[in-house]
Design an enzyme around this catalytic site. Structure first.
Site, PDB file in Angstrom:
ATOM      1  N   THR A  25     -51.285   8.129  -3.460  1.00  0.00           N
ATOM      2  CA  THR A  25     -52.417   8.133  -4.395  1.00  0.00           C
ATOM      3  C   THR A  25     -52.853   6.675  -4.579  1.00  0.00           C
ATOM      4  OG1 THR A  25     -50.839   8.223  -6.230  1.00  0.00           O
ATOM      5  CG2 THR A  25     -51.865  10.285  -5.559  1.00  0.00           C
ATOM      6  N   ASN A  31     -55.416   1.312 -13.822  1.00  0.00           N
ATOM      7  CA  ASN A  31     -55.319   2.447 -14.731  1.00  0.00           C
ATOM      8  C   ASN A  31     -56.488   2.567 -15.687  1.00  0.00           C
ATOM      9  OD1 ASN A  31     -52.623   3.879 -14.272  1.00  0.00           O
ATOM     10  ND2 ASN A  31     -52.094   1.718 -14.132  1.00  0.00           N
ATOM     11  N   THR A  72     -37.756  11.599  -9.814  1.00  0.00           N
ATOM     12  CA  THR A  72     -38.824  10.625  -9.908  1.00  0.00           C
ATOM     13  C   THR A  72     -39.905  10.855  -8.868  1.00  0.00           C
ATOM     14  OG1 THR A  72     -39.339   8.273  -9.892  1.00  0.00           O
ATOM     15  CG2 THR A  72     -37.646   8.981  -8.402  1.00  0.00           C
TER      16      THR A  72
END
Length: 401
Positions: A161, A396, A194
């Protein structure tokens, strides 16, 4: 035991790692992102045993919920991953879509649906673009399994991603191979597992021993990793063993699996969103290993410690702060605590100007190590993370726009 990684490190092979005997893989573009492969499938051509661990997030996505049920049988043979869309918080429709994808993969590779694990990673709260996904699987079905020629590097790339590079690793034990692929650079503070990490091996290992080896490896590696303190809704780690290479020494296999997981952990930490440095924090002299890990995580997760590392500022006061805020750890006494950057003690020592200049230079390296001694007992733990840069904020802040 021999090993190499394929991610550009000193042991890397130009051709990259290979799948163990009896495994094949496919990647393709299913419309989850604008371009590039975003769907991957890895399958064992023969029955296999498996072990898996998943996020403990209360918002675990449909992929995790479905995969938990399938993994309980310990006979997974295939893994399908959808990148760029987590399919989380999408209600009944999301669960139906995950089940449909699994069913299509099962039909494509001709195995029962409950032997397929699904991973889905990316934006939360958006439904899967099922029209394009269905069209993709329809076309893949017409091509058949002859299209299953993808290498591990291609699968790792299709899983990405915001990762900047694919993450793969390989180890060998006797005549068997262990190959791992992983993705994850943000929303990364593991609980039970994870990011997405899949391990495939042709070693013949009983299911219960495989599960034991995986849990031990995860505890010392992936569960010692943190980029930003945030636990994902989609975290999954799984290992599939098809036995094609025959039995191996159990202790050597467990050691090789743990070493491979550590390799992937270090790759994930060094590729953390916006990261410029790998941060390794070791705490010794703790009451037990659990206390050591808690304190080490407190240090590696501190934004002030992470920004100091980013700026090459040997500010050990921030490390002391990160230790001291654990107010429940009443047996930690400041007078017994030591802190070192690299091999240089900075507390309770009083570094000279020359030492500080040397430390600043050392902190400019691509890997930074902080060591803490608690002076209580024999517990020790090492955790892994990265620095905190403006790049993390930019990634972000703009993630869905």
């Amino acid at each position: 035991m021999t090993h190499n990684n394929s991610n550009g490190g000193p042991d890397s092979s130009a051709a990259g790692p290979e799948w163990p005997a009896g495994f094949r893989a496919y990647t393709g573009h299913g419309g989850l992102r604008a371009d590039g492969d975003d769907i991957s499938i890895v399958v064992s051509e023969r029955p296999a045993v498996s072990a898996a661990m998943f996020t403990t997030s209360l918002f675990a996505g449909p992929a995790v919920v479905l995969s938990r049920a399938h993994a309980a049988g310990r006979k997974l043979r295939a893994v399908v991953t959808l990148a760029q869309n987590a399919n989380v918080a999408t209600g009944r429709q999301g669960a139906d879509h995950a089940a449909e994808v699994v069913g299509r993969v099962a039909g494509l590779v001709d195995i029962p649906a409950d032997e397929v694990l699904i991973g889905s990673t990316g934006v939360i709260g958006r439904p899967l673009p099922m029209d394009t996904i269905r069209a993709h699987f329809d076309a893949a079905g017409r091509r058949g399994t002859g299209a299953f020629t993808a290498a591990p590097q291609a699968v790792a790339r299709a899983m990405m991603t915001t990762d900047t590079r694919p993450k793969t690793a390989v180890r060998t034990v006797g005549g068997a191979r262990i190959t791992g692929v992983a993705k994850g650079v943000g929303m990364l503070e593991p609980n039970m597992a994870t990011m997405l990490a899949y391990v495939f091996t042709d070693a013949d290992v009983p299911a219960d021993e495989l599960d034991e080896a995986l849990r031990a490896a995860v505890d010392r590696t992936f569960n010692c990793l943190s980029v930003d303190t945030d636990t994902s809704t989609s975290d999954t780690v799984a290992v599939i063993a098809n036995g094609a290479a025959g039995p191996v020494d159990r202790a050597e296999f467990a050691a090789a699996l743990a070493d491979l997981c550590l390799d992937l952990t270090l790759q994930l930490a060094s590729d953390g969103e916006g990261a410029t440095k790998l941060l390794r924090v070791t705490v010794g002299g703790a009451r037990d290993a659990a206390q050591a890990k808690r304190i080490a995580k407190s240090v590696v997760n501190s934004p002030l410690v992470k920004t100091a590392v980013h700026g090459a500022d040997p500010n050990w006061g921030r490390v002391l702060m990160a230790i001291g805020k654990n107010t429940g750890e009443r047996d930690i006494v400041p007078e017994r605590v030591t802190v070192a950057f690299g091999g240089t003690e900075v507390y309770p020592a009083e570094p000279t100007g020359e030492t500080l200049a040397k430390l600043t230079e050392e902190l400019r390296a691509s890997e930074v190590e902080i060591t803490v001694g608690l002076g209580i007992g024999g517990g020790t733990a090492t955790v892994f993370g990265c620095d905190l840069s403006a790049g993390y904020v930019r990634i972000n802040a703009d993630y869905t726009t």
